[in-house]
Design a protein around this motif. Structure first.
Motif, PDB file in Angstrom:
ATOM      1  N   UNK A 176      -7.725  -1.868  13.098  1.00 41.74           N
ATOM      2  CA  UNK A 176      -6.931  -0.700  13.462  1.00 41.74           C
ATOM      3  C   UNK A 176      -5.795  -0.484  12.470  1.00 41.74           C
ATOM      4  N   UNK A 177      -5.172  -1.579  12.020  1.00 42.74           N
ATOM      5  CA  UNK A 177      -4.073  -1.458  11.068  1.00 42.74           C
ATOM      6  C   UNK A 177      -4.555  -0.892   9.739  1.00 42.74           C
ATOM      7  N   UNK A 178      -5.701  -1.369   9.244  1.00 42.77           N
ATOM      8  CA  UNK A 178      -6.211  -0.880   7.970  1.00 42.77           C
ATOM      9  C   UNK A 178      -6.680   0.568   8.088  1.00 42.77           C
ATOM     10  N   UNK A 179      -7.251   0.922   9.225  1.00 44.07           N
ATOM     11  CA  UNK A 179      -7.640   2.315   9.455  1.00 44.07           C
ATOM     12  C   UNK A 179      -6.409   3.221   9.363  1.00 44.07           C
ATOM     13  N   UNK A 180      -5.348   2.836  10.044  1.00 46.38           N
ATOM     14  CA  UNK A 180      -4.125   3.646  10.010  1.00 46.38           C
ATOM     15  C   UNK A 180      -3.553   3.712   8.599  1.00 46.38           C
ATOM     16  N   UNK A 181      -3.592   2.603   7.864  1.00 44.81           N
ATOM     17  CA  UNK A 181      -3.060   2.585   6.498  1.00 44.81           C
ATOM     18  C   UNK A 181      -3.902   3.439   5.556  1.00 44.81           C
ATOM     19  N   UNK A 182      -5.207   3.515   5.798  1.00 46.74           N
ATOM     20  CA  UNK A 182      -6.042   4.394   4.975  1.00 46.74           C
ATOM     21  C   UNK A 182      -5.577   5.837   5.113  1.00 46.74           C
ATOM     22  N   UNK A 183      -5.263   6.249   6.333  1.00 46.19           N
ATOM     23  CA  UNK A 183      -4.777   7.613   6.538  1.00 46.19           C
ATOM     24  C   UNK A 183      -3.375   7.799   5.987  1.00 46.19           C
ATOM     25  N   UNK A 184      -2.527   6.799   6.167  1.00 44.65           N
ATOM     26  CA  UNK A 184      -1.133   6.934   5.732  1.00 44.65           C
ATOM     27  C   UNK A 184      -0.989   6.904   4.213  1.00 44.65           C
ATOM     28  N   UNK A 185      -1.752   6.050   3.547  1.00 43.68           N
ATOM     29  CA  UNK A 185      -1.492   5.808   2.121  1.00 43.68           C
ATOM     30  C   UNK A 185      -2.581   6.321   1.188  1.00 43.68           C
ATOM     31  N   UNK A 186      -3.800   6.559   1.691  1.00 43.23           N
ATOM     32  CA  UNK A 186      -4.907   6.922   0.801  1.00 43.23           C
ATOM     33  C   UNK A 186      -5.555   8.246   1.190  1.00 43.23           C
TER      34      UNK A 186
ATOM     35  N   UNK B   2       8.963  -7.886  -6.393  1.00 38.74           N
ATOM     36  CA  UNK B   2       9.824  -7.317  -7.448  1.00 38.74           C
ATOM     37  C   UNK B   2       9.063  -6.498  -8.468  1.00 38.74           C
ATOM     38  N   UNK B   3       7.828  -6.884  -8.781  1.00 39.75           N
ATOM     39  CA  UNK B   3       7.028  -6.118  -9.734  1.00 39.75           C
ATOM     40  C   UNK B   3       6.627  -4.757  -9.236  1.00 39.75           C
ATOM     41  N   UNK B   4       6.803  -4.508  -7.945  1.00 38.88           N
ATOM     42  CA  UNK B   4       6.493  -3.207  -7.350  1.00 38.88           C
ATOM     43  C   UNK B   4       7.769  -2.505  -6.862  1.00 38.88           C
ATOM     44  N   UNK B   5       8.906  -3.030  -7.287  1.00 40.45           N
ATOM     45  CA  UNK B   5      10.169  -2.421  -6.913  1.00 40.45           C
ATOM     46  C   UNK B   5      10.550  -2.646  -5.467  1.00 40.45           C
ATOM     47  N   UNK B   6      10.014  -3.719  -4.864  1.00 37.94           N
ATOM     48  CA  UNK B   6      10.298  -4.018  -3.468  1.00 37.94           C
ATOM     49  C   UNK B   6      11.149  -5.278  -3.342  1.00 37.94           C
ATOM     50  N   UNK B   7      11.940  -5.355  -2.311  1.00 40.36           N
ATOM     51  CA  UNK B   7      12.787  -6.516  -2.054  1.00 40.36           C
ATOM     52  C   UNK B   7      11.961  -7.579  -1.338  1.00 40.36           C
TER      53      UNK B   7
ATOM     54  N   UNK C 128       0.826  -1.202   0.000  1.00 40.86           N
ATOM     55  CA  UNK C 128       0.000   0.000   0.000  1.00 40.86           C
ATOM     56  C   UNK C 128       0.859   1.250   0.000  1.00 40.86           C
ATOM     57  N   UNK C 129       1.964   1.234   0.703  1.00 39.82           N
ATOM     58  CA  UNK C 129       2.843   2.409   0.721  1.00 39.82           C
ATOM     59  C   UNK C 129       3.453   2.663  -0.645  1.00 39.82           C
ATOM     60  N   UNK C 130       3.734   1.604  -1.376  1.00 33.91           N
ATOM     61  CA  UNK C 130       4.293   1.757  -2.716  1.00 33.91           C
ATOM     62  C   UNK C 130       3.220   2.151  -3.729  1.00 33.91           C
ATOM     63  N   UNK C 131       2.029   1.560  -3.616  1.00 31.44           N
ATOM     64  CA  UNK C 131       0.960   1.793  -4.594  1.00 31.44           C
ATOM     65  C   UNK C 131       0.302   3.163  -4.423  1.00 31.44           C
ATOM     66  N   UNK C 132       0.194   3.640  -3.202  1.00 33.29           N
ATOM     67  CA  UNK C 132      -0.409   4.935  -2.874  1.00 33.29           C
ATOM     68  C   UNK C 132      -1.789   5.086  -3.498  1.00 33.29           C
TER      69      UNK C 132
END
Length: 387
Positions: free
Chosen positions: A275-285, A379-384, A238-242
């Motif tokens: 709680x994790x998805x709620x935080x990720x919605x704010x961080x990434x979306x 790898x398709x998202x440029x991540x290790x 999610x951080x990569x896709x934004x």
């Protein structure tokens, strides 16, 4: 954390009913709304109504001849096996189109609120019917409301939407509908298809541009392993896709008490995922979050408590785990089901998990599942893929 939060509800949503003895009993949603109301959770949100999705809106994700076939079944209740209605999983019933279109309309109303900025978060707990295919009902699902909502947002100009599905069953319908559309990143964490319907969702199913992500977890996976897998895969992607909007499906059938699956999550572990998805919605979306219900077949002890926690989390007012369930709600449970209601909002667990960044254990089946997904996707998202 949250500004405006909308819950879409209409009592007619309870008409999505396949009949006595079917696992997807509407009482689970009725008891959820009653519990959320008595806990005061609904006082913290804007409660709004909805109308049914139109045929044109349904056609964003479904073939028009399929919608026409569902309408014919709806008129008479007669089965039509060619469109998947009339089976044990998907019995035909008079009014099936109207009931199913209303579920889709509720999720569409939530999507409109989020996309237009009327609400930062919006929920339809009666939604999440993720197995429906473009031309067939499947797995208790007639119209695929998350897919209809996602397709509608794409039609409005959205360029990146992420869909995260934490149901114990693979989100196969949503994946299939967007499999060749890189604008939609679908992520599904589910029990391995080797042991559970629908038999799909292997890491090798990656989509046209590595936009389909599947974490296939072994039967018996509990809170620690599930949360380890979630955090090893979902946040980095999610951080990569934004995404512009985060859409989530919260089937709670991964709970240890669920009669149809073989995962061993607790209510407390599931609450951690909300709680994790709620935080990720704010961080990434940018905070734009559309959430739905989904599967969940322990109708009294799991579904109402889980989704009341979900609504409370989205509202920014989480319910303390030790909170007693209200006496009035307990009476309703006994009246409606004859079952003994749970006394509080927790299973008494405090889930902790070892972070995958600490190292990969090839002897651990959960770590092998994590690594299979990371190797196929990262790898398709440029991540290790390595931790």
């Amino acid at each position: 954390m949250s500004r405006s939060v909308r819950v879409v509800w209409d009592d007619r949503l309870l008409s999505y009913d396949f009949g006595p003895g079917h696992p997807l009993a509407p009482v689970r949603v009725e008891l959820t709304m009653a519990l959320a109301r008595e806990l005061g959770v609904l006082d913290k949100v804007e409660l709004t109504g909805c109308g049914p999705a139109t045929d044109d809106e349904l056609a964003l994700a479904h073939r028009r001849d399929y919608v026409a076939a569902v309408r014919r079944v709806s008129a008479t209740g007669a089965p039509d096996l060619a469109c998947g209605l009339g089976t044990a999983d998907n019995p035909s019933f008079a009014g099936v189109h109207d009931a199913s279109a209303l579920v889709a309309g509720a999720t569409l109303a939530a999507a409109r609120a989020v996309w237009t900025g009327e609400a930062e978060h919006a929920l339809n707990i009666a939604g999440g019917l993720h197995h429906a295919m473009p031309a067939a009902a499947s797995g208790f699902c007639v119209y695929n409301d998350p897919a209809v909502a996602i397709a509608w947002m794409l039609s409005q100009g959205a360029e990146r939407i992420a869909y995260v599905d934490v149901d114990a069953h693979h989100g196969d319908g949503v994946q299939a509908i967007f499999y060749d559309d890189p604008r939609v990143l679908t992520i599904s964490l589910h029990e391995s298809p080797r042991t559970l319907f629908p038999g799909t969702g292997l890491p090798s199913e990656t989509g046209a541009e590595v936009s389909a992500v599947n974490v296939a977890l072994p039967a018996g996976c509990s809170d620690a392993g599930w949360l380890r897998a979630f955090h090893a895969v979902v946040p980095p992607l999610l951080r990569e896709f934004r995404p512009e909007v985060l859409v989530t499906q919260h089937g709670c059938d991964g709970h240890a008490l669920d009669p149809l699956t073989h995962l061993m999550l607790s209510l407390d572990g599931q609450r951690r995922s909300y709680a994790a998805l709620h935080a990720l919605a704010h961080e990434t979306a940018g905070g734009r979050w559309l959430a739905t219900g989904g599967g969940g077949y322990e109708l009294v002890r799991v579904v109402p408590r889980a989704w009341s926690h979900l609504i409370a989390e989205a509202a920014g007012h989480p319910v303390e785990p030790g909170t007693p369930t209200p006496p009035g709600w307990r009476e309703l449970v006994t009246e409606r089901t004859g079952e003994v209601p749970p006394l509080n909002m927790t299973d008494g667990r405090d889930p902790e998990f070892p972070d995958f960044a600490g190292g990969y254990d090839p002897g651990d089946p959960i770590d092998r599942a994590i690594m299979a997904t990371r190797k196929a996707i990262f790898p398709g998202h440029g991540l290790d893929p390595q931790p």
